[in-house]
Enzyme design. Structure first.
Site, PDB file in Angstrom:
ATOM      1  N   GLU A 176       1.046  -1.269   0.029  1.00 52.04           N
ATOM      2  CA  GLU A 176      -0.026   0.179   0.445  1.00 52.04           C
ATOM      3  C   GLU A 176       0.834   1.393   0.114  1.00 52.04           C
ATOM      4  OE1 GLU A 176      -2.765  -0.009   3.217  1.00 52.04           O
ATOM      5  OE2 GLU A 176      -3.951  -1.763   2.288  1.00 52.04           O
ATOM      6  N   TYR A 187     -15.351  -2.048   2.526  1.00 53.62           N
ATOM      7  CA  TYR A 187     -14.996  -0.781   3.521  1.00 53.62           C
ATOM      8  C   TYR A 187     -15.737  -0.101   1.428  1.00 53.62           C
ATOM      9  CZ  TYR A 187     -11.064  -1.435   6.243  1.00 53.62           C
ATOM     10  OH  TYR A 187     -10.298  -1.475   7.550  1.00 53.62           O
ATOM     11  N   TRP A 242      -7.208 -11.295   4.731  1.00 56.61           N
ATOM     12  CA  TRP A 242      -7.219 -10.911   6.010  1.00 56.61           C
ATOM     13  C   TRP A 242      -7.747 -11.087   6.577  1.00 56.61           C
ATOM     14  CZ3 TRP A 242      -2.577  -8.867   6.123  1.00 56.61           C
ATOM     15  CH2 TRP A 242      -2.012  -7.680   7.445  1.00 56.61           C
ATOM     16  N   LYS A 295     -10.211  -8.515  12.172  1.00 58.13           N
ATOM     17  CA  LYS A 295     -10.870  -9.831  10.776  1.00 58.13           C
ATOM     18  C   LYS A 295     -10.096 -10.916  10.809  1.00 58.13           C
ATOM     19  CE  LYS A 295     -10.947  -4.914   7.704  1.00 58.13           C
ATOM     20  NZ  LYS A 295     -10.112  -4.392   8.290  1.00 58.13           N
TER      21      LYS A 295
END
Length: 680
Positions: free
Chosen positions: A413, A472, A550, A571
């Site tokens: 990321e 998300y 994840w 998670k």
């Protein structure tokens, strides 16, 4: 990038309890008992410094447990001090001190003299201390540690995981003969093994051994002995060494006839290689296990192991437990790998940094393919290049020989919108070149949360994406649309899914209160629903070269306040304390494991307010029978392609209800039972 990439790998790795594998034949002292003080302290490296009032601690140790228990945590200096006596067997030998990991920086002193400073919280470092150690009497070892922010060190921030402080992995004092296989080459074993060609008839292998001598030597010998998994000698070779310099690399080739391949969970076969340096009557020995494998990535078929399609059903994990933070024991690491083995995972992403020696060893033995990476994560400062290069060298050289590792991860990321001149892009290109220079047998990869094509993409050999459709934003089903569109529009890109998941709190069982993704109510059944839909999408798309849930375990992120428990990412498929396997764990076990599975889902939703309900079962059995309050309701066959059986329109009695599922398959005698209460 070519559509079909074929790579050849041979890798080595053996492990003993709480020690680096290549130390097993050396004189060894574990340094576990220390004095500890948090804060800035002057002159603590002085041997006569008074530490009587300091706290007694045992390494592995962290001083950052407040990261788990509070919002925010201490980020700064601390000191560790200990005394030890060198063993008599170490006299007239070369002596070393090895730290497997210190978070995040360490400056080491012996008897008041500075040995060195190591920057980076996840890799090992090793110093020779022959000229500083006292052969008789007490030696004083002092370590100044800090986890304070440093924009020249990766990772530059702790937005995604905590930067724990402390000597949180083992420390060993050990010695070698004066002529030795060097343990100070980036704290590696000093032995690197590569398969240059593999056919069914033979494996051509190359061994590179780094040697260190006090003086120039002549008439030394390198002796190699190779055994298979049944401990049968299959090869022996002696290589005379003529006059050589103080430090040198010896390259040797040999062949293995009819090699047995390291074949993932099917057969993680390992050979054992002994390398001995014999000089003037002294012997230094390194013993390691290794496995031989070939692998490839196909743009349509996905991962290919030893010329056969092999599904990478993966999970990810951080190295921390609720009880001890990152200062985990070997027993903790074994427990984690047993859970990964139980769920049936074939691959493991070790996020987002180098993990313990023990973890790689366990993956080798279990046949779990590993994605290993450096902590170049999220944000960047443009000043971390030197440290990123150092940590990549340490990651590769310290773990080069593990058969489980198939790919080196270079970033996670990391975002850049300033073209190919941006520091993050320039650094990634440097890292990619460095990885291939150090290791010609493995690929590189990265984990993006951006578009299919952006400034950071297309640099590493492989690309994977962190996608959370339905958590998300968007819908869960959009995962299918994104994958198919991406594969169609970019056939030149080999697509992996480096992260996908959803939060789940086992104490939250009211789906009507769902408050995702950053609220304070994460019902467990929503996490299960997310994984059921997502896995149905992923399982039928073999072009995705690997998928990684994840996360395998809940983990701490200081400052987070989500899902009803502060400082926690929910998670995981297993709770932070490892005491509870969530429903989603059993869903994947039913789909991935070959062991028979029979599990009643939504079991913790045990107080019901409506009589009419459905009962969901995760199973890989042919058919099961439902009983409610000792009354047989029905037998139902497994028709779902994701191994879910649902009994609809089941009526509960007021008060206590006993729900039981029994296998109707004669080959497996399993049952599961829960108790639910119906209230008005």
């Amino acid at each position: 990038m070519k559509k079909y990439i074929l790579l050849l790998i041979l890798s080595v790795g053996i492990g003993l309890h709480a020690q680096a594998p290549f130390l097993q034949h050396r004189n060894l002292i574990k340094i576990e008992n220390w004095k500890f003080l948090k804060g800035v302290t002057n002159d603590a490296e002085n041997p006569i410094f008074d530490d009587v009032q300091w706290q007694n601690v045992k390494v592995p140790h962290t001083y950052s447990m407040d990261a788990i228990n509070d919002i925010g945590y201490y980020k700064g200096e601390a000191w560790y001090r200990t005394t030890f006596e060198a063993a008599a067997s170490m006299n007239e030998q070369r002596t070393y001190i090895r730290f497997e990991g210190v978070g995040q920086e360490a400056t080491v002193y012996l008897n008041g003299k500075k040995i060195g400073t190591h920057i980076g919280g996840y890799s090992a470092f090793c110093y020779e201390i022959t000229n500083l150690i006292k052969s008789k009497g007490q030696n004083v070892l002092a370590v100044n540690v800090t986890n304070a922010p440093n924009f020249k060190r990766i990772p530059v921030d702790d937005a995604l995981f905590n930067h724990y402080g402390g000597i949180y992995r083992p420390v060993q004092l050990f010695s070698t003969p004066k002529s030795a296989i060097t343990p100070t080459y980036f704290a590696s074993s000093g032995v690197f093994v590569e398969a240059t060609k593999v056919t069914p008839d033979k494996a051509q292998m190359e061994v590179r051994t780094h040697l260190s001598f006090i003086d120039n030597q002549s008439n030394s010998i390198l002796k190699y002995s190779l055994k298979n998994a049944e401990n049968k000698v299959v090869f022996e070779k002696t290589k005379p060494l003529n006059t050589i310099s103080k430090d040198t690399i010896i390259v040797s080739q040999f062949e293995i006839a009819k090699p047995i391949l390291w074949n993932g969970r099917i057969n993680p076969h390992q050979y054992t290689l002994d390398v001995q340096l014999i000089t003037d009557g002294s012997v230094d020995k390194v013993s390691q296990k290794f496995g031989i494998k070939t692998f490839a990535i196909d743009g349509d078929k996905g991962f290919i192991l030893n010329n056969k399609e092999y599904r990478l059903n993966g999970v990810s994990k951080h190295q921390e437990w609720e009880q001890v933070g990152p200062a985990v024991s070997d027993e903790n690491l074994v427990a984690d790998m047993e859970l990964i083995d139980e769920i049936g995972a074939t691959s493991l992403r070790l996020s987002h940094y180098q993990h313990s020696d023990k973890t790689y060893e366990l993956a080798d033995k279990k046949g779990v393919l590993v994605w290993s990476e450096i902590p170049f994560v999220h944000d960047w400062s443009s000043r971390e290049a030197g440290n990123a290069n150092q940590q990549l060298k340490e990651l590769i050289l310290q773990n080069y020989n593990h058969p489980s590792i198939f790919v080196w991860g270079l970033w996670n990321e990391v975002r850049s919108w300033n073209g190919d001149k941006a520091p993050a892009v320039v650094l990634t290109k440097e890292l990619n070149q460095l990885a291939h220079k150090l290791d010609k047998t493995r690929m590189t990869t990265s984990a993006s949360d951006r578009d299919m094509v952006d400034d950071m993409g297309g640099i590493t050999d492989l690309q994977a994406w962190n996608k959370y459709f339905g958590w998300y934003g968007n819908s869960i089903e959009e995962m299918a649309t994104w994958l198919d569109k991406s594969h169609l529009e970019h056939p030149e890109i080999k697509i992996g899914l480096s992260e996908y998941g959803a939060g789940g709190n086992i104490n939250h069982q009211d789906i009507t209160k769902l408050d995702k993704p950053k609220g304070n109510y994460f019902p467990e059944m929503e996490q299960s629903r997310y994984h059921e839909i997502t896995w149905k999408i992923l399982k039928d798309r073999p072009f995705v070269w690997g998928t990684f849930v994840w996360n395998m375990f809940d983990f701490s992120v200081a400052g987070w306040n989500r899902g009803g428990i502060k400082n926690l990412n929910h998670k995981g498929l297993v709770t932070f304390d490892r005491k509870t396997k969530k429903d989603a764990f059993y869903f994947y076990k039913a789909n991935w494991s070959k062991a028979p599975v029979l599990y009643i889902a939504e079991r913790r939703n045990n107080v019901r307010t409506t009589a009419m309900t459905s009962i969901k079962v995760y199973t890989n059995l042919i058919k099961v029978t439902l009983y409610v309050n000792n009354k047989k309701i029905k037998t139902q066959k497994l028709e779902s392609d994701i191994n879910v059986i649902t009994f609809d329109a089941i009526t509960l009695n007021k008060g206590k209800n006993e729900i039981k599922i029994i296998s109707a398959d004669k080959s497996s005698k399993l049952e599961d039972e829960v108790k639910w209460e119906l209230k008005n």
